[in-house]
Design a protein around this motif. Structure first.
Motif, PDB file in Angstrom:
ATOM      1  N   TYR A 254       0.810  -1.222   0.000  1.00  0.00           N
ATOM      2  CA  TYR A 254       0.000   0.000   0.000  1.00  0.00           C
ATOM      3  C   TYR A 254       0.842   1.270   0.000  1.00  0.00           C
ATOM      4  CZ  TYR A 254      -4.183  -2.811   0.769  1.00  0.00           C
ATOM      5  OH  TYR A 254      -5.217  -3.713   0.619  1.00  0.00           O
ATOM      6  N   ARG A 255       2.154   1.108  -0.200  1.00  0.00           N
ATOM      7  CA  ARG A 255       3.055   2.259  -0.314  1.00  0.00           C
ATOM      8  C   ARG A 255       2.909   3.200   0.883  1.00  0.00           C
ATOM      9  NH1 ARG A 255       0.054   2.138  -4.649  1.00  0.00           N
ATOM     10  NH2 ARG A 255      -0.649   4.310  -4.507  1.00  0.00           N
ATOM     11  N   ALA A 256       2.990   2.630   2.063  1.00  0.00           N
ATOM     12  CA  ALA A 256       2.889   3.434   3.280  1.00  0.00           C
ATOM     13  C   ALA A 256       4.136   4.296   3.439  1.00  0.00           C
ATOM     14  CB  ALA A 256       2.728   2.527   4.497  1.00  0.00           C
ATOM     15  N   PRO A 257       3.996   5.493   4.004  1.00  0.00           N
ATOM     16  CA  PRO A 257       5.178   6.350   4.223  1.00  0.00           C
ATOM     17  C   PRO A 257       6.199   5.678   5.129  1.00  0.00           C
ATOM     18  CG  PRO A 257       3.146   7.585   4.560  1.00  0.00           C
ATOM     19  CD  PRO A 257       2.749   6.139   4.438  1.00  0.00           C
ATOM     20  N   ARG A 258       7.436   5.987   4.890  1.00  0.00           N
ATOM     21  CA  ARG A 258       8.504   5.393   5.689  1.00  0.00           C
ATOM     22  C   ARG A 258       8.573   6.078   7.048  1.00  0.00           C
ATOM     23  NH1 ARG A 258      11.675   1.899   3.121  1.00  0.00           N
ATOM     24  NH2 ARG A 258      11.389   1.709   0.878  1.00  0.00           N
ATOM     25  N   LEU A 259       8.654   5.272   8.088  1.00  0.00           N
ATOM     26  CA  LEU A 259       8.761   5.797   9.443  1.00  0.00           C
ATOM     27  C   LEU A 259      10.212   6.134   9.764  1.00  0.00           C
ATOM     28  CD1 LEU A 259       6.399   3.350  11.367  1.00  0.00           C
ATOM     29  CD2 LEU A 259       5.850   5.493  10.219  1.00  0.00           C
ATOM     30  N   LYS A 260      10.385   7.176  10.579  1.00  0.00           N
ATOM     31  CA  LYS A 260      11.727   7.623  10.924  1.00  0.00           C
ATOM     32  C   LYS A 260      11.833   7.769  12.440  1.00  0.00           C
ATOM     33  CE  LYS A 260      12.280  10.245   6.613  1.00  0.00           C
ATOM     34  NZ  LYS A 260      12.518  11.583   6.010  1.00  0.00           N
ATOM     35  N   PRO A 261      12.972   7.351  13.013  1.00  0.00           N
ATOM     36  CA  PRO A 261      13.176   7.582  14.437  1.00  0.00           C
ATOM     37  C   PRO A 261      13.387   9.088  14.696  1.00  0.00           C
ATOM     38  CG  PRO A 261      15.149   6.657  13.422  1.00  0.00           C
ATOM     39  CD  PRO A 261      14.086   6.670  12.368  1.00  0.00           C
ATOM     40  N   PRO A 262      13.303   9.527  15.965  1.00  0.00           N
ATOM     41  CA  PRO A 262      13.143   8.708  17.166  1.00  0.00           C
ATOM     42  C   PRO A 262      11.706   8.241  17.362  1.00  0.00           C
ATOM     43  CG  PRO A 262      13.214  11.027  17.766  1.00  0.00           C
ATOM     44  CD  PRO A 262      13.482  10.964  16.287  1.00  0.00           C
ATOM     45  N   PHE A 263      11.552   7.062  17.971  1.00  0.00           N
ATOM     46  CA  PHE A 263      10.242   6.520  18.291  1.00  0.00           C
ATOM     47  C   PHE A 263       9.950   6.719  19.780  1.00  0.00           C
ATOM     48  CE2 PHE A 263      11.840   3.786  14.761  1.00  0.00           C
ATOM     49  CZ  PHE A 263      10.976   4.261  13.785  1.00  0.00           C
ATOM     50  N   ASN A 264       8.714   7.015  20.078  1.00  0.00           N
ATOM     51  CA  ASN A 264       8.282   7.170  21.472  1.00  0.00           C
ATOM     52  C   ASN A 264       7.959   5.768  21.997  1.00  0.00           C
ATOM     53  OD1 ASN A 264       7.099   7.788  23.912  1.00  0.00           O
ATOM     54  ND2 ASN A 264       5.858   9.467  23.120  1.00  0.00           N
ATOM     55  N   THR A 265       9.008   5.066  22.401  1.00  0.00           N
ATOM     56  CA  THR A 265       8.864   3.657  22.772  1.00  0.00           C
ATOM     57  C   THR A 265       7.896   3.478  23.937  1.00  0.00           C
ATOM     58  OG1 THR A 265      11.103   3.200  21.982  1.00  0.00           O
ATOM     59  CG2 THR A 265      10.122   1.593  23.485  1.00  0.00           C
ATOM     60  N   ALA A 266       7.971   4.350  24.926  1.00  0.00           N
ATOM     61  CA  ALA A 266       7.101   4.209  26.101  1.00  0.00           C
ATOM     62  C   ALA A 266       5.632   4.336  25.704  1.00  0.00           C
ATOM     63  CB  ALA A 266       7.469   5.254  27.149  1.00  0.00           C
ATOM     64  N   ALA A 267       5.314   5.334  24.862  1.00  0.00           N
ATOM     65  CA  ALA A 267       3.927   5.511  24.429  1.00  0.00           C
ATOM     66  C   ALA A 267       3.480   4.358  23.547  1.00  0.00           C
ATOM     67  CB  ALA A 267       3.776   6.840  23.690  1.00  0.00           C
ATOM     68  N   ARG A 268       4.366   3.882  22.705  1.00  0.00           N
ATOM     69  CA  ARG A 268       4.014   2.750  21.843  1.00  0.00           C
ATOM     70  C   ARG A 268       3.777   1.486  22.678  1.00  0.00           C
ATOM     71  NH1 ARG A 268       4.850   2.798  16.260  1.00  0.00           N
ATOM     72  NH2 ARG A 268       5.344   4.866  15.421  1.00  0.00           N
ATOM     73  N   GLN A 269       4.539   1.302  23.734  1.00  0.00           N
ATOM     74  CA  GLN A 269       4.295   0.159  24.611  1.00  0.00           C
ATOM     75  C   GLN A 269       2.931   0.274  25.279  1.00  0.00           C
ATOM     76  OE1 GLN A 269       7.840   0.512  27.034  1.00  0.00           O
ATOM     77  NE2 GLN A 269       8.808  -1.260  26.049  1.00  0.00           N
ATOM     78  N   ARG A 270       2.584   1.484  25.745  1.00  0.00           N
ATOM     79  CA  ARG A 270       1.267   1.676  26.359  1.00  0.00           C
ATOM     80  C   ARG A 270       0.153   1.446  25.350  1.00  0.00           C
ATOM     81  NH1 ARG A 270       3.820   6.266  28.400  1.00  0.00           N
ATOM     82  NH2 ARG A 270       2.507   7.669  27.163  1.00  0.00           N
ATOM     83  N   ALA A 271       0.435   1.709  24.073  1.00  0.00           N
ATOM     84  CA  ALA A 271      -0.553   1.496  23.015  1.00  0.00           C
ATOM     85  C   ALA A 271      -0.621   0.045  22.567  1.00  0.00           C
ATOM     86  CB  ALA A 271      -0.237   2.396  21.820  1.00  0.00           C
ATOM     87  N   GLY A 272       0.199  -0.818  23.149  1.00  0.00           N
ATOM     88  CA  GLY A 272       0.063  -2.241  22.884  1.00  0.00           C
ATOM     89  C   GLY A 272       1.025  -2.825  21.873  1.00  0.00           C
ATOM     90  N   PHE A 273       2.025  -2.063  21.426  1.00  0.00           N
ATOM     91  CA  PHE A 273       3.020  -2.658  20.539  1.00  0.00           C
ATOM     92  C   PHE A 273       3.850  -3.660  21.332  1.00  0.00           C
ATOM     93  CE2 PHE A 273       2.064   1.137  18.058  1.00  0.00           C
ATOM     94  CZ  PHE A 273       2.114   0.661  16.750  1.00  0.00           C
ATOM     95  N   SER A 274       4.035  -4.829  20.777  1.00  0.00           N
ATOM     96  CA  SER A 274       4.791  -5.874  21.456  1.00  0.00           C
ATOM     97  C   SER A 274       6.287  -5.611  21.319  1.00  0.00           C
ATOM     98  CB  SER A 274       4.453  -7.241  20.864  1.00  0.00           C
ATOM     99  OG  SER A 274       4.947  -7.324  19.529  1.00  0.00           O
ATOM    100  N   ALA A 275       7.070  -6.314  22.147  1.00  0.00           N
ATOM    101  CA  ALA A 275       8.525  -6.198  22.056  1.00  0.00           C
ATOM    102  C   ALA A 275       9.009  -6.607  20.673  1.00  0.00           C
ATOM    103  CB  ALA A 275       9.180  -7.054  23.138  1.00  0.00           C
ATOM    104  N   GLU A 276       8.375  -7.644  20.095  1.00  0.00           N
ATOM    105  CA  GLU A 276       8.763  -8.089  18.757  1.00  0.00           C
ATOM    106  C   GLU A 276       8.480  -7.009  17.724  1.00  0.00           C
ATOM    107  OE1 GLU A 276       7.942 -11.832  15.680  1.00  0.00           O
ATOM    108  OE2 GLU A 276       6.638 -11.518  17.412  1.00  0.00           O
ATOM    109  N   GLU A 277       7.346  -6.364  17.851  1.00  0.00           N
ATOM    110  CA  GLU A 277       7.002  -5.298  16.902  1.00  0.00           C
ATOM    111  C   GLU A 277       7.930  -4.107  17.042  1.00  0.00           C
ATOM    112  OE1 GLU A 277       2.202  -5.882  16.281  1.00  0.00           O
ATOM    113  OE2 GLU A 277       2.941  -5.099  18.184  1.00  0.00           O
ATOM    114  N   LEU A 278       8.278  -3.740  18.276  1.00  0.00           N
ATOM    115  CA  LEU A 278       9.173  -2.607  18.477  1.00  0.00           C
ATOM    116  C   LEU A 278      10.576  -2.933  17.968  1.00  0.00           C
ATOM    117  CD1 LEU A 278       7.993  -1.495  22.014  1.00  0.00           C
ATOM    118  CD2 LEU A 278       7.658  -0.263  19.864  1.00  0.00           C
TER     119      LEU A 278
END
Length: 286
Positions: A254-278
């Protein structure tokens, strides 16, 4: 907008999605929430999860004539260190929140055959995005423009990247959940602390108020991304798909935009991203 609103949640969501005036759209979303969660003995607005609703003949979504929509590259940088730059930055976030109302309403009406909780989740998202839009627009209206009049939504150009991905994923709820809430909207989890850091350096009362509004938005957006994560995994499980491997496929397809760091790891963890996904995100910046 018709004088008589539909008497079923998904039809009512489509009805609201077609509304162009921002104030009327916000009022419509609030009315939908109240109808689904009545405070008295009135029966809640029912939801028909199985109905395959036809897309309307008119373009979606309903939106005002302004802001003018341009390609992302044509939107100038928005530095908060000038009065106009601060207003332009707020306007850009305000536009994201207006689009987010439409994205939630679109998920509500478009995808049949989901559990009732799916539709209630996206109604909640629409209601909270409507509040975010109202907070941002109200704050924007307190900032003086060059002619002495306050700024308002529509005064700056904007782009349509969020809705473009909504259109691309219209035929696939798995792709929609993967690439809108848990990709494009999750970028807000990463970007908001960086924006707030700049605003704190500005240090004016208006900038402090902007930070306070962004605190509310960031808190709620964690929940919205969590909803996207939950339903993405639910759909993958139903289809027998590996969520991590399939996500990579969807990004390319689907030609999604490329993500760029820095990532808000703490917020992403609270949002349910798994360790494997991060870990995947860190190793394979898409």
């Amino acid at each position: 907008m018709h004088t008589t609103a539909p008497r079923e949640l998904r039809q009512a969501a489509l009805h609201c999605l077609l509304v162009a005036d921002p104030d009327a759209k916000v009022a419509g979303v609030r009315a939908l929430w109240q109808a689904r969660h009545p405070s008295d003995d009135t029966p809640p607005l029912p939801v028909d999860s199985q109905a395959c609703l036809a897309a309307p003949a008119v373009p979606l979504p309903g939106r005002p004539a302004r802001p003018r929509l341009v390609v992302p590259q044509a939107v100038p940088p928005r530095s908060p260190f000038t009065t106009e730059g601060h207003a332009a930055l707020l306007h850009a976030i305000c536009h994201i929140e207006f689009n987010a109302i439409n994205l939630a309403l679109d998920a509500l009406w478009r995808f049949a055959g989901m559990p009732a909780e799916f539709y209630d989740d996206w109604l909640r998202v629409a209601a909270e995005e409507a509040e975010h839009f109202s907070l941002l627009r109200g704050h924007l209206r307190t900032l003086p423009g060059p002619d002495g009049a306050a700024w308002d939504y529509g005064d700056f150009d904007a782009h349509d990247g969020l809705w473009t991905m909504c259109e691309r994923t219209a035929g696939d709820p798995v792709a929609r959940m993967a690439l809108v809430p848990r990709t494009l909207e999750a970028r807000g989890l990463d970007a908001t602390p960086l924006i707030q850091a700049k605003l704190r350096r500005v240090g004016t009362p208006a900038a402090q108020q902007s930070c306070a509004v962004l605190d509310i938005i960031l808190r709620d957006e964690v929940g919205h991304v969590a909803i996207g994560n939950h339903w993405y995994r639910w759909l993958c499980a139903r289809a027998g798909l590996d969520p991590v491997a399939h996500y990579r496929y969807l990004v390319d397809a689907y030609r999604a935009p490329r993500l760029k760091p820095p990532f808000n790891t703490a917020a992403r963890q609270r949002a349910g991203f798994s360790a494997e996904e991060l870990a995947f995100l860190a190793q394979h910046v898409v």
